[in-house]
Scaffold this motif. Structure first.
Motif, PDB file in Angstrom:
ATOM      1  N   VAL A 144       0.855  -1.199   0.000  1.00 12.89           N
ATOM      2  CA  VAL A 144       0.000   0.000   0.000  1.00 12.89           C
ATOM      3  C   VAL A 144       0.884   1.239   0.000  1.00 12.89           C
ATOM      4  O   VAL A 144       1.906   1.282   0.693  1.00 12.89           O
ATOM      5  CB  VAL A 144      -0.904   0.036   1.254  1.00 12.89           C
ATOM      6  N   TYR A 215      -6.790  -2.910   1.872  1.00 16.12           N
ATOM      7  CA  TYR A 215      -7.867  -2.145   1.255  1.00 16.12           C
ATOM      8  C   TYR A 215      -8.388  -1.064   2.204  1.00 16.12           C
ATOM      9  O   TYR A 215      -8.646   0.077   1.808  1.00 16.12           O
ATOM     10  CB  TYR A 215      -9.015  -3.069   0.836  1.00 16.12           C
ATOM     11  N   ILE A 226      -3.411   0.781  -3.821  1.00 14.13           N
ATOM     12  CA  ILE A 226      -2.816  -0.546  -3.757  1.00 14.13           C
ATOM     13  C   ILE A 226      -1.816  -0.665  -4.903  1.00 14.13           C
ATOM     14  O   ILE A 226      -2.175  -0.485  -6.069  1.00 14.13           O
ATOM     15  CB  ILE A 226      -3.879  -1.648  -3.885  1.00 14.13           C
TER      16      ILE A 226
END
Length: 285
Positions: A144, A215, A226
């Motif tokens: 991330v 997420y 992402i």
């Protein structure tokens, strides 16, 4: 996007189904050489008679727990904990929650919980100190970042070796990050929340977390995105399991409850309800 929290009407129904399934389950022969107890509430050796104590980390992240409140039955692991308890014959008000640091739950010695759900990956090293239930979720690790970070342009594992990665200490995300890191040391933090703050402040270029957590983290970051998922070994799939004390008399029964919830479709339904946003993410090569 964070999973829809919905109403809590489903929790009593879920527990009723689980309790009914437990009542119909075959009685275990107590004369076996293992000497384990049968899997009914009045026969289980829990910390407190008639109470099932469940541990989790703090903070407890979505989509595993919603609102950092494990008691509300919302989120995949919160709902699963109540379903396991119901399968063993416990009502919602007989489930007690305690907070335990992630690493503390894995340390040898007596536990303050009967079972702990904090996205613990099952490893042989950890089995030396604690028991695991049957697995309840297959894991993928994801990178991330934010759209202003140097990591936003990463397209391969080779690109990642030039970035500063951050992780929660002691996790398999930590292990995965070290495996692909280059000459830049991986920064470690006590929680994913701390790693997220470091990413927001530009102290690291990206963080590594399991896919559903990633997420949520990306959705909470300004310009969060992402990058991709790390390649997994198809012959060594990472899986989450419930942690119990080493050689706990409860391990067999908790595993049986998880297996039952898989067989009757409960695990799949909870994944659809709480982890549906964890869609397909490209694998970095």
């Amino acid at each position: 996007m964070m999973p829809h929290m919905g109403n809590r009407w489903w929790l009593p129904a879920l527990l009723a189904v689980a309790t009914s399934a437990a009542a119909c389950a075959p009685v275990v022969d107590e004369s076996t050489s293992s000497g384990t107890q049968n899997c009914r509430k009045d026969s289980l050796s829990t910390l407190y008679p008639g109470i099932f104590t469940v541990g989790t980390d703090q903070p407890a992240y979505p989509p595993w727990y919603m609102g950092d409140d494990p008691t509300n039955g919302e989120g995949f692991e919160s709902a699963l904990a109540f379903a396991v308890a119901g399968n063993l014959g416990y009502t919602p008000d007989e489930v007690r929650w305690v907070r335990v640091p992630f690493n503390g739950a894995l340390e040898p010695g007596l536990k303050t919980f009967d079972a702990n759900l904090s996205q613990f990956s099952i490893t042989d090293q950890r089995r030396a100190s604690v028991d695991f239930s049957s697995p309840y979720f297959d894991v993928t690790q994801v990178v991330v970042t934010t759209d202003t970070s140097p990591a936003a342009q990463v397209q391969s594992i080779g690109d990642l070796t030039k970035t500063q990665l951050g992780v929660q200490v002691g996790t398999t995300s930590h292990t995965a990050a070290i495996a692909i890191a280059g000459d830049v040391p991986v920064e470690v933090y006590n929680t994913n929340a701390d790693a997220k703050v470091a990413l927001s402040n530009g102290e690291i270029d990206a963080l590594v977390a399991d896919l559903p957590t990633a997420y949520t983290v990306a959705g909470e970051l300004r310009g969060g995105k992402i990058v991709g998922q790390l390649p997994a070994d198809p012959e060594d799939v990472e899986q989450f399991g419930i942690v119990l004390d080493k050689d706990s008399p409860l391990t067999r029964c908790v595993s049986s409850a998880v297996d039952g919830l898989r067989s009757d479709g409960t695990l799949a339904r909870l994944e659809r309800q709480w982890l549906s946003d964890a869609g397909r993410v490209p694998v970095l090569r």
